[in-house]
Write an enzyme that holds these catalytic residues in place. Structure first.
Site, PDB file in Angstrom:
ATOM      1  N   CYS A  22       0.824  -1.214   0.000  1.00  0.00           N
ATOM      2  CA  CYS A  22       0.000   0.000   0.000  1.00  0.00           C
ATOM      3  C   CYS A  22       0.860   1.266   0.000  1.00  0.00           C
ATOM      4  O   CYS A  22       0.532   2.250  -0.670  1.00  0.00           O
ATOM      5  CB  CYS A  22      -0.966  -0.003   1.180  1.00  0.00           C
ATOM      6  SG  CYS A  22      -0.184  -0.049   2.800  1.00  0.00           S
ATOM      7  N   GLY A 522      29.287 -14.101  19.874  1.00  0.00           N
ATOM      8  CA  GLY A 522      28.563 -12.911  20.308  1.00  0.00           C
ATOM      9  C   GLY A 522      27.139 -13.288  20.656  1.00  0.00           C
ATOM     10  O   GLY A 522      26.657 -14.372  20.306  1.00  0.00           O
ATOM     11  N   ILE A 523      26.446 -12.400  21.336  1.00  0.00           N
ATOM     12  CA  ILE A 523      25.071 -12.684  21.726  1.00  0.00           C
ATOM     13  C   ILE A 523      24.162 -12.629  20.492  1.00  0.00           C
ATOM     14  O   ILE A 523      24.555 -12.136  19.436  1.00  0.00           O
ATOM     15  CB  ILE A 523      24.575 -11.696  22.803  1.00  0.00           C
ATOM     16  CG1 ILE A 523      24.594 -10.255  22.264  1.00  0.00           C
ATOM     17  CG2 ILE A 523      25.420 -11.812  24.062  1.00  0.00           C
ATOM     18  CD1 ILE A 523      23.974  -9.243  23.222  1.00  0.00           C
ATOM     19  N   SER A 524      22.935 -13.127  20.628  1.00  0.00           N
ATOM     20  CA  SER A 524      21.970 -13.084  19.525  1.00  0.00           C
ATOM     21  C   SER A 524      21.727 -11.644  19.097  1.00  0.00           C
ATOM     22  O   SER A 524      21.596 -10.751  19.935  1.00  0.00           O
ATOM     23  CB  SER A 524      20.644 -13.722  19.954  1.00  0.00           C
ATOM     24  OG  SER A 524      20.820 -15.085  20.234  1.00  0.00           O
ATOM     25  N   SER A 526      23.822  -9.830  17.357  1.00  0.00           N
ATOM     26  CA  SER A 526      25.051  -9.025  17.293  1.00  0.00           C
ATOM     27  C   SER A 526      25.554  -8.839  15.864  1.00  0.00           C
ATOM     28  O   SER A 526      26.463  -8.042  15.631  1.00  0.00           O
ATOM     29  CB  SER A 526      26.146  -9.668  18.157  1.00  0.00           C
ATOM     30  OG  SER A 526      26.413 -10.991  17.731  1.00  0.00           O
ATOM     31  N   GLY A 527      24.973  -9.595  14.886  1.00  0.00           N
ATOM     32  CA  GLY A 527      25.351  -9.404  13.482  1.00  0.00           C
ATOM     33  C   GLY A 527      26.156 -10.536  12.882  1.00  0.00           C
ATOM     34  O   GLY A 527      26.622 -10.421  11.745  1.00  0.00           O
ATOM     35  N   LYS A 528      26.309 -11.648  13.611  1.00  0.00           N
ATOM     36  CA  LYS A 528      27.156 -12.747  13.128  1.00  0.00           C
ATOM     37  C   LYS A 528      26.633 -13.336  11.811  1.00  0.00           C
ATOM     38  O   LYS A 528      27.370 -13.454  10.833  1.00  0.00           O
ATOM     39  CB  LYS A 528      27.234 -13.849  14.200  1.00  0.00           C
ATOM     40  CG  LYS A 528      27.735 -13.387  15.555  1.00  0.00           C
ATOM     41  CD  LYS A 528      27.903 -14.539  16.532  1.00  0.00           C
ATOM     42  CE  LYS A 528      26.612 -15.288  16.821  1.00  0.00           C
ATOM     43  NZ  LYS A 528      25.580 -14.459  17.498  1.00  0.00           N
TER      44      LYS A 528
END
Length: 722
Positions: A22, A522-524, A526-528
């Site tokens: 839309c 790295g933590i969830s 983080s961009g891995k």
């Protein structure tokens, strides 16, 4: 900005193609007002439309990219008290209290606003300010061209682009037309047989001649039915060939589209285009036959009718403008209804596919009733759209039938008077009436093309929104640079973000040498996973470059690149078929049985396969009749058989127990010639690799070995100790 408040002003209405279009459809209407015509696919790309739709910021950015000045504001109804308010503009609304949506406001007269709703079930409408205010969030976007603006038009595939598809079948079409014309000629002879009986054979008691002619006609009818079979057989062949040309080309294009296309569309929206393609195939087949066959029959039968009686033929011609008027009156309603029906079908398909794929979660959450009610609502909506279309089509058919019957009555009425005045015989009148059907039937077929061509036009617009997305392999033939063996993988200040949000990868630089074993931790969030998808060129960085040796990835053929860098995703997909078929998918040419055994041993799945009833021939279901850990290990063995120099494992052992995972990591570490990048949550893997890259908020904040990072006492040490 120019004020255009006139209610009678022509509106270039553009409807949304899919549920989330839309915003870009509203923008497309504004652009069309200024003579720029771009596809929704192009605008989706510029506005970064995703599964949630298009943001106001996305509309602004897209308009700016097209050399338009924008002014987003937050306002109330007092906005409409301004005398110099520039129309048209985009208004953000919440429909039915829960659905974010956009309108285009074209003007105001008294207490009413002229609105264009991209949802074509509403379309162009007038709305009171009070009603508008109930839905309006107050957000409005004013858009006008800059002084340097020049209108642009994007080239789209029209139905005429399918002409080469038709011409490839010219020999088949000629045979169909010849067979059909011969069938019609036999039917015409049958009509004259009736005239002969009434006017000649019975009055003159010509029994022998009647017998000979009757037997001859029976023989002609036998030939006619053989020709009818040949015609129908050839029609089936032609339909299948058109399907190959149109549907398979669509599938091929789908497989060549970039990952960003699939990330922003529901599966059902893509699958529903197959139904759209069928509408195009039917229209093409009908058009071919009408142009060559119906026109031919019309000329032949018309000539015969003129010879029979010119007065009756002139009366018969009244049918042409009458039929054309009926078709013209129904054109716009049918166009809207076709689009409504296709869009409702697309939404229904999407929901069914999603719910079947997620049925385990639905059952786990005890949400069967909720899922059913959602599909029930969408199915009822689809039935309503289909019913409205079918009802309108029935009305049109009833009017056409009335015209046909009325014409027959008029012909018999006038013809009877001609018989009474001895201008024609009874046999001639009956023959003329019988032949009239051979004239009006092809005439109706030609006029009925309107409905099919409208369906095809709507379907073609929907297909265009896929075809106008460029293949990611479009420039592959121009990629002449080759990958240098043992090349390092280098990222130089790369940045990437989804939509217009915060960067998912923020100014990252790294170098991975050939044969190196790397862990990304790295933590969830983080961009891995985003980073490794950039390394395999699923997405392209907005700034910075990624190179393989001296060559930027953008200069490499993507097929060659992905043969060099193999990515194994978090959720491995097992296809329907045998274990062997799954293992060999993408395997390097010349893969031997020894290679397969080695791969399943590295992935620690050999014993599991041998315990199965059919071994490597065991059939696997799409959803998987094996455990999550077995899926991951089969997928890992499959990745090893690709034999790429670089292997990226995106949490590819997350479903395994610690002991099995350790065995697999030990096996992988023995592949000294292979570069392996582990994306890992479990830090047991990080202790085994050559180097660890720690990520946080899209940045690499640490780079070193397990021991050095522990001694540094930074973020990695914190993760490891907890």
């Amino acid at each position: 900005m120019v004020k255009t408040p006139m209610f009678h002003k022509k509106i270039d209405y553009i409807s949304q193609v899919d549920e989330r279009d839309c915003g870009v459809a509203a923008l497309a209407m504004i652009l069309a007002h200024y003579k720029t015509r771009l596809s929704l696919a192009k605008l989706r790309d510029l506005a970064k439309t995703d599964m949630e739709g298009t943001t106001a910021l996305g509309i602004v950015k897209a308009a700016n990219a097209l050399d338009f000045e924008t002014m987003p504001i937050q306002a109330d109804l007092s906005l409409f008290d301004k005398k110099d308010l520039p129309y048209p503009f985009i208004a953000h609304v919440i429909k039915e209290g829960k659905y974010p949506h956009y309108y285009v406001v074209y003007g105001m007269k008294g207490d009413q606003l002229l609105i264009a709703d991209p949802d074509n079930t509403v379309g162009k409408t007038k709305m009171t300010k009070a009603h508008f205010n109930e839905e309006w969030t107050g957000v409005s976007i004013f858009i006008a061209p800059n002084p340097t603006y020049k209108p642009t038009k994007e080239k789209k595939r029209s139905l005429t682009s399918f002409i080469p598809v038709i011409t490839r079948q010219k020999l088949l079409v000629i045979n169909i037309v010849i067979a059909a014309l011969l069938v019609t000629l036999v039917s015409i002879l049958g009509s004259y047989y009736l005239q002969g009986i009434i006017d000649t054979y019975i009055p003159n008691n010509m029994k022998n001649t009647l017998g000979i002619v009757s037997l001859g006609l029976i023989f002609a009818y036998v030939i006619q039915q053989l020709l009818s079979y040949a015609r129908d057989y050839l029609l089936i062949v032609m339909g299948q060939r058109l399907s190959i040309d149109i549907i398979l080309s669509y599938i091929k294009h789908i497989f060549e589209l970039p990952m960003s296309f699939f990330a922003t569309r529901r599966t059902g929206e893509i699958v529903s285009r197959f139904t759209d393609a069928n509408a195009i195939i039917e229209a093409l087949a009908s058009t071919m036959l009408s142009v060559f066959l119906d026109l031919g029959i019309l000329v032949i039968v018309g000539t015969v009718l003129v010879v029979q009686n010119s007065t009756l033929f002139l009366i018969s011609l009244i049918a042409i403008p009458a039929y054309a008027l009926v078709v013209w009156l129904f054109m716009r309603p049918f166009s809207k209804m076709n689009n409504d029906q296709m869009q409702a079908g697309s939404m229904l398909s999407s929901s069914i596919i999603e719910d079947i794929n997620g049925v385990e979660t639905i059952k786990a959450l005890n949400s069967e009733a909720t899922a059913y009610h959602k599909i029930d609502h969408e199915f009822v909506t689809y039935l309503e759209k289909s019913f409205v279309y079918a009802k309108t089509e029935a009305v049109q058919n009833a009017i056409k039938s009335l015209l046909q019957l009325s014409l027959n009555v008029v012909i018999l009425w006038v013809g009877a008077q001609l018989v009474m005045t001895n201008k024609i015989s009874v046999g001639q009148l009956i023959t003329y009436n019988a032949l009239l059907g051979f004239f009006t039937d092809p005439l109706q077929n030609i006029i009925n093309l309107q409905t099919k061509l409208q369906q095809a036009s709507v379907a073609n617009n929907r297909l265009n929104e896929v075809y106008l997305v460029d293949s990611e392999f479009k420039d592959s033939h121009q990629m002449t640079e080759k990958i240098t063996p043992n090349s390092s993988l280098v990222a130089d200040h790369i940045t990437y973000k989804y939509g217009f949000g915060a960067p998912a990868i923020d100014d990252v630089s790294l170098t991975i040498t050939a044969g190196e074993k790397i862990a990304l931790v790295g933590i969830s969030g983080s961009g891995k996973s985003t980073l490794v998808k950039l390394l395999v060129n699923f997405f392209q960085p907005e700034s910075g470059t990624i190179s393989l040796g001296p060559t930027p990835l953008a200069n490499l053929d993507k097929h060659e690149l992905r043969g060099h860098i193999n990515y194994l995703p978090q959720e491995p997909f097992i296809f329907s078929g045998s274990i062997m078929e799954n293992l060999l998918l993408g395997a390097k040419p010349g893969t031997t049985q020894e290679d397969i055994i080695r791969a399943v041993e590295i992935a620690e799945i050999k014993d599991d396969i041998e315990k199965m009833s059919q071994g490597f021939g065991t059939e696997l279901a799409e959803s998987g009749n094996i455990s999550g850990g077995q899926k991951q290990r089969i997928a890992l063995a499959r990745a090893i058989l690709v034999d790429s120099p670089v292997l990226i494992l995106d949490e590819s052992t997350s479903n395994l127990d610690v002991l099995t995972e350790k065995k697999i990591i030990d096996n992988l570490m023995k592949l000294t010639e292979k570069t392996i990048i582990f994306v890992a949550h479990r830090l047991t893997i990080s202790q085994r690799v050559d180097r660890i890259l720690t990520m946080q908020s899209g940045k690499i904040i640490e780079d070193g070995t397990h021991d050095t990072l522990l001694k540094a006492g930074g973020f990695y040490a914190s993760l490891f100790n907890h």
